[in-house]
Design an enzyme around this catalytic site. Structure first.
Site, short mmCIF file in Angstrom:
data_model
loop_
_atom_site.label_atom_id
_atom_site.label_comp_id
_atom_site.label_asym_id
_atom_site.label_seq_id
_atom_site.Cartn_x
_atom_site.Cartn_y
_atom_site.Cartn_z
N HIS A 23 27.07 37.15 36.58
CA HIS A 23 26.50 35.81 36.45
C HIS A 23 27.39 35.02 35.50
O HIS A 23 28.41 35.52 35.01
CB HIS A 23 25.05 35.89 35.98
CG HIS A 23 24.85 36.76 34.76
ND1 HIS A 23 25.38 36.43 33.54
CD2 HIS A 23 24.23 37.95 34.60
CE1 HIS A 23 25.07 37.37 32.66
NE2 HIS A 23 24.38 38.31 33.28
N GLU A 24 26.96 33.80 35.19
CA GLU A 24 27.77 32.92 34.34
C GLU A 24 28.07 33.52 32.96
O GLU A 24 29.08 33.19 32.34
CB GLU A 24 27.09 31.56 34.16
CG GLU A 24 27.30 30.61 35.33
CD GLU A 24 28.76 30.15 35.48
OE1 GLU A 24 29.44 29.93 34.46
OE2 GLU A 24 29.21 30.03 36.64
N GLY A 25 27.18 34.37 32.47
CA GLY A 25 27.43 35.03 31.18
C GLY A 25 28.69 35.88 31.26
O GLY A 25 29.57 35.81 30.39
N HIS A 26 28.78 36.68 32.31
CA HIS A 26 29.98 37.50 32.50
C HIS A 26 31.22 36.61 32.69
O HIS A 26 32.28 36.90 32.15
CB HIS A 26 29.85 38.38 33.76
CG HIS A 26 28.72 39.37 33.70
ND1 HIS A 26 27.61 39.27 34.51
CD2 HIS A 26 28.53 40.49 32.95
CE1 HIS A 26 26.80 40.29 34.27
NE2 HIS A 26 27.32 41.04 33.33
N VAL A 35 25.15 32.91 27.10
CA VAL A 35 25.02 31.84 28.11
C VAL A 35 23.59 31.88 28.63
O VAL A 35 23.05 32.95 28.95
CB VAL A 35 26.02 32.05 29.27
CG1 VAL A 35 25.84 30.98 30.34
CG2 VAL A 35 27.45 32.02 28.73
N ASP A 93 24.19 41.06 23.87
CA ASP A 93 24.01 42.47 23.48
C ASP A 93 24.60 42.63 22.09
O ASP A 93 25.62 43.29 21.90
CB ASP A 93 24.68 43.37 24.50
CG ASP A 93 24.09 43.21 25.88
OD1 ASP A 93 23.22 43.99 26.25
OD2 ASP A 93 24.48 42.25 26.59
N GLY A 144 28.36 44.86 36.68
CA GLY A 144 28.22 44.16 37.95
C GLY A 144 27.02 43.24 37.98
O GLY A 144 26.42 42.94 36.93
N SER A 179 20.90 37.22 32.55
CA SER A 179 20.93 38.68 32.61
C SER A 179 20.89 39.09 34.07
O SER A 179 20.23 38.44 34.88
CB SER A 179 19.70 39.25 31.90
OG SER A 179 19.50 40.61 32.25
N GLN A 234 24.03 55.67 30.30
CA GLN A 234 23.32 54.82 29.31
C GLN A 234 21.90 54.49 29.76
O GLN A 234 21.21 53.72 29.11
CB GLN A 234 24.12 53.56 29.01
CG GLN A 234 24.23 52.57 30.15
CD GLN A 234 25.24 51.47 29.85
OE1 GLN A 234 26.44 51.72 29.79
NE2 GLN A 234 24.76 50.26 29.63
P1 AMP Z 1 26.37 44.01 31.44
O1 AMP Z 1 26.93 43.83 32.80
O2 AMP Z 1 24.95 43.59 31.31
O3 AMP Z 1 26.65 45.39 30.86
O4 AMP Z 1 27.15 43.01 30.49
C1 AMP Z 1 28.55 43.02 30.43
C2 AMP Z 1 28.99 42.10 29.31
O5 AMP Z 1 28.51 40.78 29.56
C3 AMP Z 1 28.42 42.51 27.95
O6 AMP Z 1 29.43 42.32 26.95
C4 AMP Z 1 27.27 41.55 27.76
O7 AMP Z 1 26.97 41.29 26.41
C5 AMP Z 1 27.82 40.31 28.43
N1 AMP Z 1 26.73 39.41 28.82
C6 AMP Z 1 25.65 39.70 29.60
N2 AMP Z 1 24.84 38.63 29.69
C7 AMP Z 1 25.40 37.64 28.96
C8 AMP Z 1 25.03 36.30 28.64
N3 AMP Z 1 23.92 35.74 29.11
N4 AMP Z 1 25.86 35.58 27.84
C9 AMP Z 1 26.99 36.14 27.35
N5 AMP Z 1 27.40 37.40 27.61
C10 AMP Z 1 26.61 38.14 28.39
#
Ligand code: AMP
Length: 285
Positions: free
Chosen positions: A34-37, A179, A153, A31, A188, A61
């Site tokens: 952001h743009e990465g997700h 991203v 990650d 949750g 992040s 975790q």
């Molecule tokens: P998280 O919500 O932080 O557990 O991330 C969920 C998924 O999004 C994981 O596969 C992360 O590697 C990916 N993710 C998080 N931040 C980024 C980012 N800046 N660019 C690309 N993927 C991301």
């Protein structure tokens, strides 16, 4: 867009999609999207028919001293973002739905040896055991054909690929590039927790990673010189380095000499916010 809170509903949906001949693509998240997700979701849409996103802040975790309680939560905005990306279903279980006996009574764990010991695993003991276990559970619930993980990650993606291979999960793992914000900081969910001063200072992480990649392109091969430069740059910006390492992209073992492709991976704290980032060196750098 459907929103499921129970294991049975989420699994029932995937079963019916698969029965109708549609492939299921899965993007697991915690949750605070952001743009990465969103980039993972866009990649996911190219890889199959029905896109399922999970939003679950996985308690197993996080160590007791870590930032589980402070982790940003933006559930309604997350649902809007998923709608905007054409997500078919969001699976958002409660901790008790995922760990009905309580996390202390979870007796079965997935431990991906060796790969989980270094980098983030060294400073966050038990972290990747929690990650691998929840991803295994989510795969058994969402039943995806393909799952997409972010290269931010990097260690996590390597571990999940190995888990899938070793345990014969019928899932294909795809990864997508990091991203970044316009100033280079890797996106992040935790960036929202940075003070304005630290938010600016944290740009030193990517600046120094990029400088290291440039030096490798110019012929530098000594990993210690590269890591020292990055450590100094982060320290000078006000960050506290957890680790800076050059590692093999497959085994994640430390390298002294950059030959072929290598990964330069970093974790550092600004205030009490822990950030990670990485860059490929050498052939792809
Ligand atoms: P998280 O919500 O932080 O557990 O991330 C969920 C998924 O999004 C994981 O596969 C992360 O590697 C990916 N993710 C998080 N931040 C980024 C980012 N800046 N660019 C690309 N993927 C991301």
């Amino acid at each position: 867009m459907k929103v499921f809170h129970t294991v049975d509903d989420a699994r029932g949906f995937s079963l019916s999609e698969r029965k109708a001949g549609r492939s299921v693509v899965f993007v697991p998240t915690m949750g605070a999207l952001h743009e990465g997700h969103l980039s993972l979701m866009r990649r996911g849409k190219e890889l199959g028919d029905t896109l399922v996103v999970s939003i679950f802040l996985n308690p197993t975790q996080f160590a007791p001293n870590e930032d589980l309680d402070k982790y940003p939560k933006t559930f309604e905005a997350d649902l809007d973002a998923c709608r905007g990306e054409g997500v078919a279903a969001v699976f958002a279980p409660s901790p008790s739905e995922m760990y009905p006996r309580g996390k202390d009574e979870q007796l079965s764990w997935v431990s991906v040896e060796k790969l989980s010991g270094g980098l983030c695993g060294a400073s966050r003991p038990g972290h990747f055991k929690g990650v691998a276990t929840v991803v295994a559970k989510l795969f058994n619930i969402v039943l995806p054909d393909v799952a997409v993980f972010g290269e931010k990650d990097f260690q996590q993606a390597v571990i999940i690929k190995r888990m899938v291979e070793d345990l014969n999960f019928p899932v294909r793992i795809e990864t997508a590039p990091i991203v970044r914000e316009p100033d280079g900081l890797a996106m992040s969910s935790r960036n929202a927790l940075l003070t304005p001063k630290n938010r600016k200072a944290a740009t030193a992480i990517f600046r120094s990673l990029r400088e290291a990649a440039r030096r490798v392109a110019d012929g530098e091969r000594d990993a210690a010189k590269l890591t020292m430069m990055v450590e100094e740059a982060i320290g000078a910006s006000g960050g506290t380095v957890d680790y800076v390492r050059v590692v093999d992209t497959g085994t994640l073992s430390p390298l002294d000499v950059v030959e072929g492709e290598a990964l330069l991976a970093v974790a550092a704290k600004y205030g009490d916010v822990r950030l990670i980032d990485n860059i490929l060196l050498g052939a792809a750098g």
